[in-house]
Design a protein around this motif. Structure first.
Motif, PDB file in Angstrom:
ATOM      1  N   GLU A  43      39.276  20.310  16.108  1.00  0.00           N
ATOM      2  CA  GLU A  43      38.393  20.349  17.271  1.00  0.00           C
ATOM      3  C   GLU A  43      38.127  21.774  17.736  1.00  0.00           C
ATOM      4  O   GLU A  43      37.343  21.989  18.657  1.00  0.00           O
ATOM      5  CB  GLU A  43      39.004  19.532  18.409  1.00  0.00           C
ATOM      6  N   GLU A  44      38.765  22.756  17.101  1.00  0.00           N
ATOM      7  CA  GLU A  44      38.614  24.152  17.493  1.00  0.00           C
ATOM      8  C   GLU A  44      37.255  24.733  17.122  1.00  0.00           C
ATOM      9  O   GLU A  44      36.944  25.844  17.506  1.00  0.00           O
ATOM     10  CB  GLU A  44      39.722  24.999  16.865  1.00  0.00           C
ATOM     11  N   GLY A  45      36.480  24.032  16.321  1.00  0.00           N
ATOM     12  CA  GLY A  45      35.140  24.519  16.004  1.00  0.00           C
ATOM     13  C   GLY A  45      34.886  24.643  14.517  1.00  0.00           C
ATOM     14  O   GLY A  45      35.676  24.195  13.680  1.00  0.00           O
ATOM     15  N   HIS A  46      33.764  25.274  14.205  1.00  0.00           N
ATOM     16  CA  HIS A  46      33.299  25.399  12.830  1.00  0.00           C
ATOM     17  C   HIS A  46      34.303  26.164  11.960  1.00  0.00           C
ATOM     18  O   HIS A  46      34.766  27.229  12.334  1.00  0.00           O
ATOM     19  CB  HIS A  46      31.953  26.114  12.804  1.00  0.00           C
ATOM     20  N   GLY A  47      34.645  25.593  10.813  1.00  0.00           N
ATOM     21  CA  GLY A  47      35.536  26.240   9.866  1.00  0.00           C
ATOM     22  C   GLY A  47      37.011  26.048  10.148  1.00  0.00           C
ATOM     23  O   GLY A  47      37.847  26.575   9.422  1.00  0.00           O
TER      24      GLY A  47
ATOM     25  N   ASN B 119      51.589  20.447   9.414  1.00  0.00           N
ATOM     26  CA  ASN B 119      51.305  20.620  10.836  1.00  0.00           C
ATOM     27  C   ASN B 119      50.794  22.019  11.171  1.00  0.00           C
ATOM     28  O   ASN B 119      51.117  22.582  12.213  1.00  0.00           O
ATOM     29  CB  ASN B 119      52.547  20.293  11.675  1.00  0.00           C
ATOM     30  N   ARG B 120      49.982  22.586  10.264  1.00  0.00           N
ATOM     31  CA  ARG B 120      49.394  23.908  10.502  1.00  0.00           C
ATOM     32  C   ARG B 120      47.893  23.767  10.710  1.00  0.00           C
ATOM     33  O   ARG B 120      47.269  22.863  10.185  1.00  0.00           O
ATOM     34  CB  ARG B 120      49.653  24.824   9.317  1.00  0.00           C
ATOM     35  N   ALA B 121      47.339  24.705  11.435  1.00  0.00           N
ATOM     36  CA  ALA B 121      45.895  24.785  11.623  1.00  0.00           C
ATOM     37  C   ALA B 121      45.434  26.118  11.039  1.00  0.00           C
ATOM     38  O   ALA B 121      46.132  27.134  11.139  1.00  0.00           O
ATOM     39  CB  ALA B 121      45.538  24.697  13.092  1.00  0.00           C
ATOM     40  N   PHE B 122      44.270  26.124  10.424  1.00  0.00           N
ATOM     41  CA  PHE B 122      43.741  27.354   9.840  1.00  0.00           C
ATOM     42  C   PHE B 122      42.224  27.331   9.932  1.00  0.00           C
ATOM     43  O   PHE B 122      41.602  26.320  10.167  1.00  0.00           O
ATOM     44  CB  PHE B 122      44.214  27.531   8.393  1.00  0.00           C
TER      45      PHE B 122
END
Length: 59
Positions: A22-26, A34-37
């Motif tokens: 949900e943080e945006g494009h890409g 459990n990582r976000a990139f």
């Protein structure tokens, strides 16, 4: 024109359980580790593609 490509594997753990964030494009989230990139295309290299260095045995 086609849609942008999505990653097939997490760059940290290699798992395939990825979802758009949900943080945006890409931005992507991996449920396995459990990582976000975020992925971002920076541009083409000025030197281009060097076809002389194919990694094979020199003849």
């Amino acid at each position: 024109m086609s849609e942008r490509a999505a990653p097939f594997h997490c760059p940290y753990c290699g798992d395939e359980d990825l979802r758009p964030s949900e943080e945006g494009h890409g931005a992507w989230e991996c449920a396995a580790c459990n990582r976000a990139f975020r992925l971002k295309f920076l541009g083409l290299l000025a030197r281009g593609l060097d076809r002389s260095d194919t990694g094979g045995d020199p003849e």
